[in-house]
Scaffold this motif. Sequence first.
Motif, PDB file in Angstrom:
ATOM      1  N   PRO A 322       0.796  -1.239   0.000  1.00  0.00           N
ATOM      2  CA  PRO A 322       0.000   0.000   0.000  1.00  0.00           C
ATOM      3  C   PRO A 322       0.823   1.280   0.000  1.00  0.00           C
ATOM      4  CG  PRO A 322      -0.945  -1.598   1.518  1.00  0.00           C
ATOM      5  CD  PRO A 322       0.357  -2.169   1.057  1.00  0.00           C
ATOM      6  N   THR A 323       1.876   1.355   0.797  1.00  0.00           N
ATOM      7  CA  THR A 323       2.652   2.605   0.853  1.00  0.00           C
ATOM      8  C   THR A 323       3.320   2.896  -0.497  1.00  0.00           C
ATOM      9  OG1 THR A 323       4.524   1.334   1.748  1.00  0.00           O
ATOM     10  CG2 THR A 323       3.070   2.459   3.322  1.00  0.00           C
ATOM     11  N   ALA A 324       3.902   1.887  -1.098  1.00  0.00           N
ATOM     12  CA  ALA A 324       4.549   2.072  -2.399  1.00  0.00           C
ATOM     13  C   ALA A 324       3.519   2.384  -3.480  1.00  0.00           C
ATOM     14  CB  ALA A 324       5.336   0.819  -2.777  1.00  0.00           C
ATOM     15  N   LEU A 325       2.346   1.775  -3.381  1.00  0.00           N
ATOM     16  CA  LEU A 325       1.298   2.021  -4.368  1.00  0.00           C
ATOM     17  C   LEU A 325       0.808   3.466  -4.279  1.00  0.00           C
ATOM     18  CD1 LEU A 325      -0.535   0.884  -6.571  1.00  0.00           C
ATOM     19  CD2 LEU A 325      -2.120   0.156  -4.779  1.00  0.00           C
ATOM     20  N   ASN A 326       0.636   3.988  -3.066  1.00  0.00           N
ATOM     21  CA  ASN A 326       0.200   5.382  -2.905  1.00  0.00           C
ATOM     22  C   ASN A 326       1.237   6.357  -3.462  1.00  0.00           C
ATOM     23  OD1 ASN A 326      -2.237   4.686  -1.702  1.00  0.00           O
ATOM     24  ND2 ASN A 326      -1.371   4.680   0.366  1.00  0.00           N
ATOM     25  N   THR A 327       2.509   6.039  -3.260  1.00  0.00           N
ATOM     26  CA  THR A 327       3.572   6.877  -3.830  1.00  0.00           C
ATOM     27  C   THR A 327       3.491   6.879  -5.352  1.00  0.00           C
ATOM     28  OG1 THR A 327       5.028   6.397  -1.960  1.00  0.00           O
ATOM     29  CG2 THR A 327       6.068   7.190  -3.982  1.00  0.00           C
ATOM     30  N   LEU A 328       3.194   5.728  -5.919  1.00  0.00           N
ATOM     31  CA  LEU A 328       3.080   5.625  -7.370  1.00  0.00           C
ATOM     32  C   LEU A 328       1.867   6.388  -7.882  1.00  0.00           C
ATOM     33  CD1 LEU A 328       4.374   4.348  -9.852  1.00  0.00           C
ATOM     34  CD2 LEU A 328       2.953   2.316  -9.485  1.00  0.00           C
ATOM     35  N   PHE A 329       0.756   6.308  -7.155  1.00  0.00           N
ATOM     36  CA  PHE A 329      -0.424   7.093  -7.520  1.00  0.00           C
ATOM     37  C   PHE A 329      -0.085   8.585  -7.581  1.00  0.00           C
ATOM     38  CE2 PHE A 329      -3.510   3.705  -5.734  1.00  0.00           C
ATOM     39  CZ  PHE A 329      -3.700   3.173  -6.998  1.00  0.00           C
ATOM     40  N   GLU A 356      -7.647  -3.717  -8.925  1.00  0.00           N
ATOM     41  CA  GLU A 356      -8.717  -3.644  -7.931  1.00  0.00           C
ATOM     42  C   GLU A 356      -8.466  -2.556  -6.897  1.00  0.00           C
ATOM     43  OE1 GLU A 356      -9.085  -7.442  -6.151  1.00  0.00           O
ATOM     44  OE2 GLU A 356      -9.750  -8.463  -7.982  1.00  0.00           O
ATOM     45  N   GLU A 357      -7.196  -2.248  -6.646  1.00  0.00           N
ATOM     46  CA  GLU A 357      -6.853  -1.285  -5.584  1.00  0.00           C
ATOM     47  C   GLU A 357      -7.050   0.164  -6.013  1.00  0.00           C
ATOM     48  OE1 GLU A 357      -4.942  -5.137  -4.847  1.00  0.00           O
ATOM     49  OE2 GLU A 357      -5.052  -3.818  -6.609  1.00  0.00           O
ATOM     50  N   TYR A 358      -7.362   0.419  -7.288  1.00  0.00           N
ATOM     51  CA  TYR A 358      -7.550   1.794  -7.756  1.00  0.00           C
ATOM     52  C   TYR A 358      -8.918   2.313  -7.326  1.00  0.00           C
ATOM     53  CZ  TYR A 358      -7.977   5.836 -10.808  1.00  0.00           C
ATOM     54  OH  TYR A 358      -8.148   7.107 -11.300  1.00  0.00           O
ATOM     55  N   ASN A 359      -8.918   3.472  -6.675  1.00  0.00           N
ATOM     56  CA  ASN A 359     -10.162   4.075  -6.184  1.00  0.00           C
ATOM     57  C   ASN A 359     -10.324   5.503  -6.688  1.00  0.00           C
ATOM     58  OD1 ASN A 359     -11.184   1.887  -4.487  1.00  0.00           O
ATOM     59  ND2 ASN A 359      -9.362   2.278  -3.220  1.00  0.00           N
ATOM     60  N   GLY A 360      -9.976   5.744  -7.928  1.00  0.00           N
ATOM     61  CA  GLY A 360     -10.174   7.066  -8.532  1.00  0.00           C
ATOM     62  C   GLY A 360      -9.141   8.091  -8.127  1.00  0.00           C
ATOM     63  N   GLU A 361      -7.925   7.640  -7.783  1.00  0.00           N
ATOM     64  CA  GLU A 361      -6.897   8.560  -7.272  1.00  0.00           C
ATOM     65  C   GLU A 361      -6.540   9.679  -8.257  1.00  0.00           C
ATOM     66  OE1 GLU A 361      -6.624   5.235  -4.431  1.00  0.00           O
ATOM     67  OE2 GLU A 361      -7.033   5.438  -6.594  1.00  0.00           O
ATOM     68  N   PHE A 362      -6.624   9.437  -9.559  1.00  0.00           N
ATOM     69  CA  PHE A 362      -6.324  10.531 -10.500  1.00  0.00           C
ATOM     70  C   PHE A 362      -7.420  10.678 -11.565  1.00  0.00           C
ATOM     71  CE2 PHE A 362      -3.454   6.871 -11.099  1.00  0.00           C
ATOM     72  CZ  PHE A 362      -3.949   6.307 -12.264  1.00  0.00           C
ATOM     73  N   ASN A 363      -8.658  10.385 -11.179  1.00  0.00           N
ATOM     74  CA  ASN A 363      -9.791  10.598 -12.091  1.00  0.00           C
ATOM     75  C   ASN A 363      -9.912  12.048 -12.520  1.00  0.00           C
ATOM     76  OD1 ASN A 363     -10.432   7.922 -12.001  1.00  0.00           O
ATOM     77  ND2 ASN A 363     -12.424   8.162 -11.004  1.00  0.00           N
ATOM     78  N   ASN A 364      -9.688  12.979 -11.557  1.00  0.00           N
ATOM     79  CA  ASN A 364      -9.818  14.400 -11.896  1.00  0.00           C
ATOM     80  C   ASN A 364      -8.802  14.814 -12.956  1.00  0.00           C
ATOM     81  OD1 ASN A 364     -11.905  14.720 -10.061  1.00  0.00           O
ATOM     82  ND2 ASN A 364     -10.558  15.400  -8.398  1.00  0.00           N
ATOM     83  N   GLU A 365      -7.584  14.296 -12.829  1.00  0.00           N
ATOM     84  CA  GLU A 365      -6.538  14.647 -13.798  1.00  0.00           C
ATOM     85  C   GLU A 365      -6.894  14.124 -15.194  1.00  0.00           C
ATOM     86  OE1 GLU A 365      -6.034  13.658 -10.766  1.00  0.00           O
ATOM     87  OE2 GLU A 365      -4.883  15.339  -9.914  1.00  0.00           O
ATOM     88  N   VAL A 366      -7.445  12.912 -15.260  1.00  0.00           N
ATOM     89  CA  VAL A 366      -7.833  12.365 -16.557  1.00  0.00           C
ATOM     90  C   VAL A 366      -8.990  13.149 -17.151  1.00  0.00           C
ATOM     91  CG1 VAL A 366      -8.770  10.327 -17.730  1.00  0.00           C
ATOM     92  CG2 VAL A 366      -6.993  10.043 -15.997  1.00  0.00           C
ATOM     93  N   SER A 367      -9.950  13.533 -16.317  1.00  0.00           N
ATOM     94  CA  SER A 367     -11.084  14.316 -16.793  1.00  0.00           C
ATOM     95  C   SER A 367     -10.616  15.657 -17.351  1.00  0.00           C
ATOM     96  CB  SER A 367     -12.087  14.539 -15.653  1.00  0.00           C
ATOM     97  OG  SER A 367     -12.629  13.308 -15.204  1.00  0.00           O
ATOM     98  N   HIS A 368      -9.632  16.280 -16.705  1.00  0.00           N
ATOM     99  CA  HIS A 368      -9.095  17.547 -17.205  1.00  0.00           C
ATOM    100  C   HIS A 368      -8.404  17.349 -18.551  1.00  0.00           C
ATOM    101  CE1 HIS A 368      -7.343  21.546 -17.183  1.00  0.00           C
ATOM    102  NE2 HIS A 368      -6.151  20.999 -17.416  1.00  0.00           N
ATOM    103  N   LEU A 369      -7.689  16.241 -18.686  1.00  0.00           N
ATOM    104  CA  LEU A 369      -7.007  15.960 -19.960  1.00  0.00           C
ATOM    105  C   LEU A 369      -8.004  15.843 -21.111  1.00  0.00           C
ATOM    106  CD1 LEU A 369      -4.219  13.339 -19.126  1.00  0.00           C
ATOM    107  CD2 LEU A 369      -3.902  15.627 -20.055  1.00  0.00           C
ATOM    108  N   LEU A 370      -9.164  15.283 -20.837  1.00  0.00           N
ATOM    109  CA  LEU A 370     -10.169  15.109 -21.889  1.00  0.00           C
ATOM    110  C   LEU A 370     -10.595  16.443 -22.484  1.00  0.00           C
ATOM    111  CD1 LEU A 370     -12.454  12.365 -20.286  1.00  0.00           C
ATOM    112  CD2 LEU A 370     -10.884  12.099 -22.203  1.00  0.00           C
ATOM    113  N   LYS A 371     -10.511  17.520 -21.670  1.00  0.00           N
ATOM    114  CA  LYS A 371     -10.915  18.840 -22.140  1.00  0.00           C
ATOM    115  C   LYS A 371      -9.830  19.521 -22.977  1.00  0.00           C
ATOM    116  CE  LYS A 371     -13.667  19.472 -17.938  1.00  0.00           C
ATOM    117  NZ  LYS A 371     -13.841  20.275 -16.686  1.00  0.00           N
ATOM    118  N   THR A 372      -8.595  19.045 -22.823  1.00  0.00           N
ATOM    119  CA  THR A 372      -7.474  19.742 -23.469  1.00  0.00           C
ATOM    120  C   THR A 372      -6.751  18.908 -24.518  1.00  0.00           C
ATOM    121  OG1 THR A 372      -5.969  19.002 -21.710  1.00  0.00           O
ATOM    122  CG2 THR A 372      -7.074  21.122 -21.402  1.00  0.00           C
TER     123      THR A 372
END
Length: 525
Positions: A322-329, A356-372
């Motif tokens: 978990p700690t390494a995964l959060n750093t990667l997120f 399975e461990e992904y809980n939308g950690e960078f959904n906002n960043e992807v949504s912003h990319l869709l606009k640009t």
Amino acid sequence: MRIELNAIQERASIYTYYGANIRLENPKGSQINYQEDYQEFTRNIRRAVRRQVQNHKVAVLHLDIQDFFRSIDHSRLMQVLADQALPASRLRLRYDEHTQLTIREILFLIMRRSEGLPISQQNIVSNLLSHLFLYPLDCCVREIQMESNTSLTFHRYVDDMFLTVQFPNVEINENIGTKMLDISTRIGEHLSSNLGLTLNPLKTRLDILTSEDEVDELIERSRLVSFYRPLPEEGGEPPQETLNRAILVLSTLREQFRQRGYIDRIATNDDLALKQCFQKAVVHYTRSEQAQQQLEAVFQDWHPALMSKSIKVLVFLISRVPTALNTLFAYVCEGLRNPQLSLTIVHLAEYLMLIEEYNGEFNNEVSHLLKTSSNPYTHLLGRLVNPLSPSSNRYINIEDSCLQAHRSIMQQVRRTIIAERRGVHGLAYNHLLNVLQEWCFCNQQSSVTRNHYDRNHVVNWLESIAGHSEIMFVITIFDRRNRNTISHPGDESIEIAPVNQTEYEEHLAKLNHLLPNFWRRLPNC
């Protein structure tokens, strides 16, 4: 046919394969096993070379026949088959002059000339005929072995051939080269005078090996890792030891990165050691307390730049910490915000969004990319964030629920996009067909394994939900793929009929029109 000689050949260290075991006396007992045969072919070569290099030098001769399938003369083929058949077999199978003439007429009808065998993916008939056609070569190699080189081993998968000979360490390389040139010349003369074939001097290669490291380099360079399964001496071990080997590779990568600041590439053997972690027993073991402690230790201070090496298995292993995964997120979030977005970051984001461990950690960043961004790969990721995206934003018109449920389809779509964006439309076309084949496999829920799910399975299943013209289009793109790239094991031939951008885009548009229709006709939709 002289099948009973196979055991004699193997005792003489002569191993031949063609992707099947056809039993003419009992056709129902025949077996088609491309993967198993090619796996055994490569394993036997690796085993022979590793055994012979112990305290010795080993010469490895890789032989390639020029334009092999297209150069097989039909009349010579009929004669070779007649020579190999026992009298009783010729009588029982009615292999007479009339049968020979009929076969030649069929081949001429297909090839439009008196030479050559048809080439297509998993063409067992051509594989069998060409395999038998080279049987006289096997006998020639056996004669060479009996005359001068008892250590000689010969390995042949249809026309893909490796010959190994052991020499004392004190033997100078010039002498070894001369002896191997004599063997190569004799084989070339036999092919030319008896079978009308020619060795390809550009692809025929001699390697003289003196150590295990050089053996590893040969394995990597000569593609002796297809359908890889490690030998016992290469790491066929219980899950604890498999994970230990993977952790050793990871530790080495981490130390190399600390010392040099970069990693050029990962060695094939190391990559294969990591991929062994996908075995079911190892996956289960990674959830144990002992395994998680090991993974926590190796991923402590793990630099995200190393994730581009064997990305799929690294994401899997790091998801257990978990700690390494959060750093990667956090690393991916920052990368997605960077105006100079790298393909590596997008690629890593895709793999992380599918665990399975992904809980939308960078959904906002992807949504912003869709606009640009107008990049279709970005829109592909966006479909994981915002389901029910309009079809106009879809590179491949597959329903979001289907795409999210099947990671394998997602990966094929991604490969298609990357190949198309790089301008390699022939490769993109192959991946496009793989998308369709994987879509059919997942939605049919076939009992056939993925490796054995082929065109016939696709067409047979689609007959229940597709019209005649749609079926014909699917058959057409399979045939076009086979004329674009020859992709069965052991054959490096490529027909000169590349797919261009216009043809690729036409077939992409047609497939995007058909897929929603197929989806609506599924029983559960």
